[in-house]
Enzyme design. Structure first.
Site, mmCIF file in Angstrom:
data_model
loop_
_atom_site.group_PDB
_atom_site.id
_atom_site.type_symbol
_atom_site.label_atom_id
_atom_site.label_comp_id
_atom_site.label_asym_id
_atom_site.label_seq_id
_atom_site.Cartn_x
_atom_site.Cartn_y
_atom_site.Cartn_z
ATOM 1 N N ARG A 1 0.884 -1.253 0.079
ATOM 2 C CA ARG A 1 -0.022 -0.024 -0.237
ATOM 3 C C ARG A 1 0.864 1.238 -0.089
ATOM 4 O O ARG A 1 0.688 2.347 -0.637
ATOM 5 C CB ARG A 1 -1.024 0.147 1.261
ATOM 6 C CG ARG A 1 -1.875 -1.179 1.541
ATOM 7 C CD ARG A 1 -3.056 -1.275 0.736
ATOM 8 N NE ARG A 1 -2.794 -1.411 -0.729
ATOM 9 C CZ ARG A 1 -2.352 -2.505 -1.188
ATOM 10 N NH1 ARG A 1 -2.153 -3.790 -0.534
ATOM 11 N NH2 ARG A 1 -2.214 -2.729 -2.731
ATOM 12 N N HIS B 1 -7.893 6.863 11.052
ATOM 13 C CA HIS B 1 -7.678 5.575 11.312
ATOM 14 C C HIS B 1 -6.150 5.263 10.947
ATOM 15 O O HIS B 1 -5.593 4.422 10.315
ATOM 16 C CB HIS B 1 -8.187 4.905 9.963
ATOM 17 C CG HIS B 1 -9.817 4.638 10.427
ATOM 18 N ND1 HIS B 1 -10.752 4.223 9.545
ATOM 19 C CD2 HIS B 1 -10.456 5.047 11.594
ATOM 20 C CE1 HIS B 1 -11.908 4.187 10.071
ATOM 21 N NE2 HIS B 1 -11.806 4.575 11.479
HETATM 22 N N1 LIG Z 1 -7.407 5.071 0.333
HETATM 23 C C1 LIG Z 1 -7.538 4.704 1.553
HETATM 24 O O1 LIG Z 1 -6.754 4.969 2.460
HETATM 25 C C2 LIG Z 1 -8.189 3.335 1.718
HETATM 26 C C3 LIG Z 1 -8.685 2.272 0.874
HETATM 27 C C4 LIG Z 1 -9.589 1.191 1.076
HETATM 28 C C5 LIG Z 1 -9.765 1.048 2.412
HETATM 29 N N2 LIG Z 1 -9.412 2.017 3.442
HETATM 30 C C6 LIG Z 1 -9.986 1.874 4.700
HETATM 31 O O2 LIG Z 1 -11.122 1.010 4.832
HETATM 32 C C7 LIG Z 1 -12.241 1.350 5.531
HETATM 33 C C8 LIG Z 1 -13.318 1.713 4.436
HETATM 34 O O3 LIG Z 1 -14.373 2.274 4.756
HETATM 35 P P1 LIG Z 1 -14.963 3.467 3.849
HETATM 36 O O4 LIG Z 1 -16.496 3.753 4.213
HETATM 37 O O5 LIG Z 1 -13.884 4.666 3.932
HETATM 38 O O6 LIG Z 1 -15.037 2.935 2.460
HETATM 39 P P2 LIG Z 1 -15.757 1.730 1.718
HETATM 40 O O7 LIG Z 1 -14.646 0.934 0.855
HETATM 41 O O8 LIG Z 1 -16.482 0.947 2.733
HETATM 42 O O9 LIG Z 1 -16.987 2.717 0.816
HETATM 43 C C9 LIG Z 1 -16.530 3.232 -0.227
HETATM 44 C C10 LIG Z 1 -17.516 4.126 -0.871
HETATM 45 O O10 LIG Z 1 -16.995 4.829 -1.711
HETATM 46 C C11 LIG Z 1 -18.073 5.040 -2.566
HETATM 47 N N3 LIG Z 1 -17.206 5.467 -3.893
HETATM 48 C C12 LIG Z 1 -16.853 4.501 -4.804
HETATM 49 N N4 LIG Z 1 -16.114 5.115 -6.032
HETATM 50 C C13 LIG Z 1 -16.304 6.435 -5.593
HETATM 51 C C14 LIG Z 1 -15.908 7.715 -6.250
HETATM 52 N N5 LIG Z 1 -15.368 7.623 -7.424
HETATM 53 N N6 LIG Z 1 -16.219 8.937 -5.523
HETATM 54 C C15 LIG Z 1 -16.883 8.848 -4.461
HETATM 55 N N7 LIG Z 1 -17.436 7.845 -3.892
HETATM 56 C C16 LIG Z 1 -17.017 6.639 -4.411
HETATM 57 C C17 LIG Z 1 -18.689 3.690 -2.634
HETATM 58 O O11 LIG Z 1 -20.194 3.868 -3.038
HETATM 59 C C18 LIG Z 1 -18.910 3.494 -1.323
HETATM 60 O O12 LIG Z 1 -20.108 4.201 -0.538
HETATM 61 C C19 LIG Z 1 -11.876 2.992 5.778
HETATM 62 O O13 LIG Z 1 -12.083 3.130 7.412
HETATM 63 C C20 LIG Z 1 -10.562 2.889 5.797
HETATM 64 O O14 LIG Z 1 -9.355 3.079 6.639
HETATM 65 C C21 LIG Z 1 -8.612 3.088 3.157
#
Ligand SMILES: NC(=O)c1ccc[n+]([C@@H]2O[C@H](COP(=O)([O-])OP(=O)(O)OC[C@H]3O[C@@H](n4cnc5c(N)ncnc54)[C@H](O)[C@@H]3O)[C@@H](O)[C@H]2O)c1
Length: 227
Positions: A56, A104
């Protein structure tokens, strides 16, 4: 100057090429989340967990902030903006946002597995045998499922100061992050930007749902608050 508080989840970084978590059937980059994001997973297989976060961290070097991150950074010119993010990437900071709270944890930090207050910046791979000053194994500076969220109090304080709340790209499934919406001052406008919004307009006063991706949704949000 209006105080805008922005709560962001994995969907915020999706258009930069970082996969969300629920969109992949509850897998995080192909892994069962409890294997790579829980204390039990860490005790079971430290090599797997270290390798997962090393990947990551490397991925961060290959991606750049998207237009949505840029729009939020630009918003600071005309508003006071605080971002509370569930994301462990550093794309808000790289776009230029100044006030970012990571609920987080952060991929680019590691911490002692004995004392959670011993946190270090970390750019390289983290390996077995990398020790903190107390001689204990360093671990990713990530809040895993089942662990306390040390930044929660601060996040509640920030959220409760909002004149406008914007929520972007979260499935509202991870607690306590999803409960922050309950700490706003009563009656302030809430905007929810997500192509698959996991919120019911009837449940909140003054809620506008923008069922779009972060980039286009933020463009619409800015038009709405400017009009
Ligand atoms: N980038 C990162 O740092 C990352 C990535 C994956 C997971 N995580 C971790 O996993 C947990 C996941 O929970 P969460 O609720 O943040 O994510 P989640 O994966 O549970 O939900 C993602 C949400 O993003 C939406 N989505 C998808 N594409 C999108 C776009 N282009 N624009 C806007 N919205 C979009 C989806 O419809 C969904 O509701 C978090 O607590 C986080 O710490 C972090």
């Amino acid at each position: 100057m209006k105080h805008i508080v922005v709560l962001t989840g994995a969907g915020m970084s999706a258009e930069s090429g970082i996969n969300t978590f629920r969109d992949a059937d509850g897998l995080w980059e192909g892994h069962n989340v409890m294997d790579v994001a829980s204390p039990e997973g860490w005790y079971k297989d430290q090599d797997l967990v270290l390798d997962f976060y090393n990947q990551r961290r490397k991925q961060l070097l290959e991606v750049i902030p998207n237009q949505g991150h840029d729009l939020l950074a630009d918003l600071q010119e005309t508003h006071s903006v605080h971002i509370v993010t569930q994301n462990v990437d550093d794309l808000h900071e790289r776009a230029g946002s100044k006030q970012v709270l990571h609920l987080h944890g952060e991929l680019r930090k590691v911490r002692s597995s004995l004392n959670e207050d011993l946190v270090y910046d970390w750019r390289e791979d983290l390996n077995k045998g990398d020790l903190c000053e107390l001689n204990s194994q360093l671990r990713p500076h990530i809040v895993w499922f089942g662990e306390a969220v040390p930044m929660l109090e601060k996040a509640i304080e920030i959220t409760s100061m909002a004149d406008i709340l914007v929520i972007i790209g979260t499935s509202m499934q991870v607690y306590p992050a999803a409960s922050l919406i309950n700490y706003i001052k009563s009656g302030i406008p809430i905007y929810f930007i997500d192509p698959r919004p996991a919120i019911n307009a009837m449940d909140y006063e003054n809620l506008t749902i923008i069922p779009e991706k972060a980039t286009t949704g933020l463009g619409k949000f800015i038009q709405l608050i400017d009009s």
